[in-house]
Write a protein that holds these residues in place. Structure first.
Motif, PDB file in Angstrom:
ATOM      1  N   HIS A  45       0.913  -0.523  -0.151  1.00 46.16           N
ATOM      2  CA  HIS A  45      -0.068  -0.110  -0.378  1.00 46.16           C
ATOM      3  C   HIS A  45       1.074   1.426  -0.069  1.00 46.16           C
ATOM      4  CE1 HIS A  45      -3.798  -1.481   0.418  1.00 46.16           C
ATOM      5  NE2 HIS A  45      -3.522  -2.827   0.997  1.00 46.16           N
TER       6      HIS A  45
ATOM      7  N   LYS B 214       2.459   1.848  -3.355  1.00 51.74           N
ATOM      8  CA  LYS B 214       1.178   2.525  -4.210  1.00 51.74           C
ATOM      9  C   LYS B 214       1.636   3.526  -4.030  1.00 51.74           C
ATOM     10  CE  LYS B 214      -3.059   1.290  -3.562  1.00 51.74           C
ATOM     11  NZ  LYS B 214      -4.187   0.251  -3.136  1.00 51.74           N
TER      12      LYS B 214
ATOM     13  N   HIS C  12       0.734  -0.619  -8.509  1.00 56.65           N
ATOM     14  CA  HIS C  12       0.674  -1.227  -8.416  1.00 56.65           C
ATOM     15  C   HIS C  12       0.354  -2.350  -8.778  1.00 56.65           C
ATOM     16  CE1 HIS C  12      -3.599  -1.429  -8.031  1.00 56.65           C
ATOM     17  NE2 HIS C  12      -3.431   0.228  -8.214  1.00 56.65           N
TER      18      HIS C  12
ATOM     19  N   SER D 158      -5.834  -5.799  -7.931  1.00 55.67           N
ATOM     20  CA  SER D 158      -6.514  -6.499  -7.603  1.00 55.67           C
ATOM     21  C   SER D 158      -6.361  -7.488  -7.356  1.00 55.67           C
ATOM     22  CB  SER D 158      -7.054  -5.719  -6.823  1.00 55.67           C
ATOM     23  OG  SER D 158      -6.829  -4.446  -6.268  1.00 55.67           O
TER      24      SER D 158
ATOM     25  N   ILE E 173      -3.442  -9.730  -7.246  1.00 54.56           N
ATOM     26  CA  ILE E 173      -3.209 -10.393  -5.770  1.00 54.56           C
ATOM     27  C   ILE E 173      -4.872 -10.910  -4.834  1.00 54.56           C
ATOM     28  CG2 ILE E 173      -3.454  -9.554  -3.561  1.00 54.56           C
ATOM     29  CD1 ILE E 173      -2.188  -6.787  -4.460  1.00 54.56           C
ATOM     30  N   ALA E 174      -5.995 -11.363  -6.243  1.00 58.09           N
ATOM     31  CA  ALA E 174      -6.674 -12.552  -5.141  1.00 58.09           C
ATOM     32  C   ALA E 174      -6.980 -13.520  -6.027  1.00 58.09           C
ATOM     33  CB  ALA E 174      -8.119 -11.632  -5.487  1.00 58.09           C
TER      34      ALA E 174
ATOM     35  N   PRO F  13      -3.470 -12.175   0.556  1.00 57.17           N
ATOM     36  CA  PRO F  13      -4.927 -11.369  -0.299  1.00 57.17           C
ATOM     37  C   PRO F  13      -6.443 -10.675   0.440  1.00 57.17           C
ATOM     38  CG  PRO F  13      -4.678 -13.483  -1.170  1.00 57.17           C
ATOM     39  CD  PRO F  13      -3.554 -13.242   0.152  1.00 57.17           C
TER      40      PRO F  13
ATOM     41  N   PHE G 246      -4.372  -7.895   2.742  1.00 56.62           N
ATOM     42  CA  PHE G 246      -4.708  -6.364   1.512  1.00 56.62           C
ATOM     43  C   PHE G 246      -5.276  -5.875   1.483  1.00 56.62           C
ATOM     44  CE2 PHE G 246      -3.851  -3.944  -2.859  1.00 56.62           C
ATOM     45  CZ  PHE G 246      -2.663  -3.837  -2.966  1.00 56.62           C
ATOM     46  N   LEU G 247      -6.864  -6.992   1.254  1.00 55.06           N
ATOM     47  CA  LEU G 247      -7.836  -5.931   0.630  1.00 55.06           C
ATOM     48  C   LEU G 247      -9.005  -5.122   1.982  1.00 55.06           C
ATOM     49  CD1 LEU G 247      -9.268  -8.881  -1.448  1.00 55.06           C
ATOM     50  CD2 LEU G 247      -8.700  -7.032  -2.710  1.00 55.06           C
TER      51      LEU G 247
ATOM     52  N   ASP H 150      -7.552  -1.568   1.717  1.00 56.31           N
ATOM     53  CA  ASP H 150      -7.072  -1.117   0.748  1.00 56.31           C
ATOM     54  C   ASP H 150      -8.355   0.233   1.439  1.00 56.31           C
ATOM     55  OD1 ASP H 150      -7.020  -0.508  -1.731  1.00 56.31           O
ATOM     56  OD2 ASP H 150      -9.130  -0.967  -2.162  1.00 56.31           O
TER      57      ASP H 150
END
Length: 542
Positions: A344, A347, A353, A356, A359-360, A400, A403-404, A407
């Motif tokens: 993050h 980014k 970055h 997403s 990343i997922a 993931p 990170f989410l 976000d």
């Protein structure tokens, strides 16, 4: 994994590309029945979970009852799938609590939904566990949809609340809930641990069948397992494509139902949520009862004799498992959190970055379709570093979620606060520690607790990367659920349910305590005059 499915595995003497693995898969007796069970259970559970989630939102959103529902979502999510599956089995087995309640009423033929042939129990478990997840994911979505304005405009045209929700809000919500629904589809297709406890056994679901092939002692049969993992990935993509097609048909192509009058459905959303929450909540006391029951005959509602003998006798074996589970979970969650924070901040600093969606991938692809590749890759570096590879696999699947989870807080943080600190001559590290970290600490702690919870729930990564040498609460609970003593099974399931709840509670408590201390210190500084309050004092200080 792809090379293994094509029978190209030089370390075990397979040097020629062939389709023998795929041929072996489709020659397996009952393979089409197994695939149909997987597709039907995943599709039905996802569809019903989606509808129940929207019905609950329709009945409770922006009403006083929603303020009571929202705080319950995190505790409901904190219970791992395996722990809930064990409690669900204790509730709805032919000798479970529900059967004991119905027997005096004359309902002797209790329907079998545990390990049944058509996976009713598995579908119910998936629905009950996914509804709180979809509700939690819907909160930021509903805040974006401008429900107030939509409701007022539609109400001025004579539509009632339930009609407004189905015709105006449902199409918008369905598009924005797409990503969580895809994650639910991927999990439902590839679930192994819950299927071993609740699902059908003859034949099992396709994911369980592939896992059994991976566990074969004859390594020459690995191409069949690799081919099964590829087919599982294809099944997941087919269901995702089916979901996208249905979404397009409902929201874009077949829109006549939105403008065909004032027909709408009013369904009991509050009753549905109460049912889901009650089943999850009741599974805990049932496991507690079984863990201290010495004699519990059917159809007695309560044990006739209680004892703590199983807690005392099993504690010697249970304590190392709990310790290992906590160490792995904390190490993987901390590593995933560090990676997420770096991602993050990178980014924000460089305005670039990784997408997403990339990343997922661990959330959207069946675990078996990734773990074999991770396992083979690990063998090229070190074949006996089991602890390291288990932690790495847990980081891979926990990152993931962490990170989410960060976000939203990172997007909502006002970067002008950091810029102000930099303009006063402070270093970027000092600004991050003194300004950003205190404001975002509750979100960081909550994301870390999510990483711990995800790690504690991992079954396949622990089994495959640990080669069966590392035991956690999840692996032991799944192993004990297959016909072992119910008291010992309840003991392990109970601890697996308690640990995530403890970590979530600690994260919330520490975050609120830190916020309270910060607010108290700021108030004290203002009262004692250590902090400038008016413009005159600010000018003199500068």
């Amino acid at each position: 994994m792809l090379s293994a499915s094509l029978s190209y595995m030089p370390p075990i003497g397979l040097h020629t590309l062939s389709l023998n693995g795929y041929i072996s898969v489709f020659e397996w007796s009952g393979i089409w029945h197994s695939i149909s069970l997987t597709i039907s259970s995943a599709f039905i559970s996802t569809l019903i979970s989606c509808l129940i989630t929207f019905i609950i939102l329709q009945s409770t959103w922006q009403l006083p009852i929603w303020k009571k529902i929202e705080p319950l979502l995190s505790p409901l999510l904190a219970m791992p799938h395996v722990a809930f599956a064990i409690g669900f089995a204790f509730l709805f087995s032919p000798t479970g609590i529900v059967a004991r309640l119905l027997t005096p009423l004359g309902a002797f033929d209790f329907p079998i939904i545990i390990n049944d042939a058509i996976n009713i129990g598995l579908v119910l478990v998936l629905i009950i566990k996914e509804v709180p997840f979809l509700l939690l994911m819907s909160i930021p979505i509903m805040q974006q949809l401008n429900v107030d304005k939509t409701t007022k405009v539609a109400a001025s045209l004579g539509y009632k609340r339930h009609q407004i929700w189905w015709k105006c809000i449902f199409p918008q919500w369905l598009k924005k809930i797409r990503f969580p629904l895809l994650a639910v589809i991927a999990y439902s297709v590839s679930v192994v641990d819950v299927s071993l406890i609740i699902g059908s056994t003859n034949p099992p679901t396709f994911a369980v069948l592939v896992w059994q092939w991976f566990s074969e002692p004859d390594i020459q049969l690995q191409p069949r397992a690799g081919a099964g993992a590829i087919i599982l990935l294809v099944l997941c993509f087919l269901l995702i494509a089916l979901h996208r097609f249905l979404e397009w048909g409902v929201t874009t192509h077949c829109r006549h139902w939105q403008i065909s009058g004032r027909i709408g459905l009013r369904l009991p959303g509050l009753a549905l949520f109460t049912t889901v929450a009650s089943i999850v909540t009741l599974s805990l006391p049932v496991m507690i009862l079984w863990s201290i029951a010495q004699r519990w005959r059917f159809p007695d509602l309560l044990p006739s004799t209680f004892t703590f003998r199983f807690w005392k006798n099993e504690w010697v074996n249970l304590l190392p498992v709990i310790t290992d589970s906590i160490i792995i979970a904390m190490a993987s969650a901390t590593t995933a959190l560090a990676f997420a924070l770096l991602g993050h901040e990178f980014k924000i600093k460089y305005r670039w970055h990784i997408p997403s969606l990339l990343i997922a991938i661990p959330m959207l692809v069946p675990q078996l379709s990734l773990l074999f590749g991770l396992q083979v890759s690990a063998l090229y570096f070190s074949s006996d570093s089991y602890w390291f590879w288990v932690v790495w696999a847990h980081v891979f699947f926990a990152f993931p979620y962490v990170f989410l989870a960060l976000d939203g807080p990172w997007r909502s943080f006002d970067q002008r606060l950091t810029q102000t600190g930099l303009s006063l001559g402070k270093s970027p590290w000092h600004c991050w520690i003194k300004i950003k970290l205190p404001l975002l600490l509750p979100a960081i702690l909550y994301a870390w607790a999510i990483g711990v919870s995800v790690s504690l729930a991992q079954y396949l990564p622990t089994q495959m990367l640990g080669a069966g040498r590392i035991m956690t609460l999840t692996t032991e609970a799944v192993a004990l659920s297959s016909g072992f003593d119910r008291r010992i099974t309840a003991l392990y399931g109970l601890w697996q349910a308690l640990l995530p709840f403890i970590f979530f509670s600690l994260a919330i408590f520490i975050g609120r305590f830190y916020s309270y201390r910060s607010h108290l210190n700021l108030t004290t500084r203002k009262v004692t005059g250590n902090e400038p309050i008016n413009k005159k004092s600010q000018h003199s200080h500068s």
